[in-house]
Design an enzyme around this catalytic site. Structure first.
Site, PDB file in Angstrom:
ATOM      1  N   ALA A 183       0.825  -1.202   0.000  1.00 42.85           N
ATOM      2  CA  ALA A 183       0.000   0.000   0.000  1.00 42.85           C
ATOM      3  C   ALA A 183       0.862   1.256   0.000  1.00 42.85           C
ATOM      4  O   ALA A 183       1.999   1.261   0.492  1.00 42.85           O
ATOM      5  CB  ALA A 183      -0.910   0.006   1.219  1.00 42.85           C
ATOM      6  N   GLY A 232       0.499  -5.478   0.436  1.00 50.68           N
ATOM      7  CA  GLY A 232      -0.587  -5.653  -0.529  1.00 50.68           C
ATOM      8  C   GLY A 232      -0.153  -6.352  -1.796  1.00 50.68           C
ATOM      9  O   GLY A 232      -0.947  -7.045  -2.430  1.00 50.68           O
TER      10      GLY A 232
END
Length: 265
Positions: free
Chosen positions: A63, A112
């Site tokens: 992220a 992520g």
């Protein structure tokens, strides 16, 4: 553009294109990936998707921390809405996508980026790739599905060792725990991904979708309910009207004397 797209031979090559930020997943990139998947699902010219990263360093380092920090600063409800649920929707979409998604991990796959790899039905890694679940170093758990999918892939104890330490692990270890299907020389990563997609795309789209739906959906079901799901997917394929002609064509090619290899279970 933060995401590049190239379609050829029914394969959509999608490249995360923020190499200066190690292809970090900001909100715009996540939203763009969602919109692309929506379009690919409806596009008969796209049969499979390969997802990779731009540059030599990263698939995705996770992220975009600067953007995420702003969401946290705005309050817990905002962070959950704008960050957590947005990321979870993306990984759920990848996991349940009715066409094969192949992640080609060309470098770092942290946070992520690792969670996208976990969610994808298929993944190849460059020998240079490395993985990590570093969220605990920020004082938080993974939020795009990492606490759920990694234990299902690797087993609870192996997953917790990675989730609780935050330490990087190699492409070879990713292969060992079932996070990726294959590790290949770096320069062969995209050719290998295209080859895998091509071998899948020889088969009927309805059958591919049925296998994806049954195999993924059955993971959270009892064996009895999973078998019912498998039967339902067969019904859908048979009802499409394309199964019988395929069976008859096979018989015509192979002859009816019983000596040919039976492709069915």
């Amino acid at each position: 553009m933060n995401v590049l797209v190239e379609v050829a031979e029914r394969i959509a090559l999608v490249t995360l294109n923020r190499p200066d930020r190690l292809n970090a997943l900001d909100f715009a990139t996540i939203d763009r990936l969602q919109a692309l998947l929506d379009g690919f699902e409806a596009d008969g010219e796209v049969g499979a998707v390969i997802l990779t990263g731009a540059g030599e360093r990263a698939f995705s380092a996770g992220a975009d921390i600067h953007e995420f920090t702003g969401s946290v600063r705005a309050g817990v409800a905002t962070a959950v809405r704008d960050f957590v649920l947005r990321g979870q929707r993306l990984t759920a979409r990848i996991e349940r996508f009715p066409k094969p998604v192949i992640v080609a991990v060309n470098g770092l796959a942290y946070g992520g980026g690792c969670e996208i790899t976990e969610a994808a039905p298929l993944a190849l890694a460059s020998e240079r790739a490395s993985f990590a679940k570093p969220e605990i170093r920020l004082g938080m758990p993974p939020t795009f599905g990492g606490t759920q999918r990694l234990p299902r892939l690797a087993g609870r104890k192996r997953a917790l060792a990675l989730l609780l330490s935050g330490e990087p692990f190699s492409a070879a270890h990713a292969l060992e725990i079932g996070l990726v299907n294959q590790v290949v020389p770096h320069e062969q990563l995209l050719p290998a991904a295209r080859d895998l997609a091509g071998r899948i795309l020889r088969h009927a789209p309805e059958a591919i979708a049925a296998v994806l739906a049954a195999a993924t959906g059955g993971l959270d079901l009892s064996i009895g309910d999973g078998l019912a799901l498998e039967a339902e997917q067969f019904r859908r394929v048979a009802a499409s009207g394309r199964l019988l002609p395929g069976l008859e064509a096979w018989a015509a090619r192979r002859g009816r004397d019983g000596r040919a290899l039976n492709p069915a279970g």
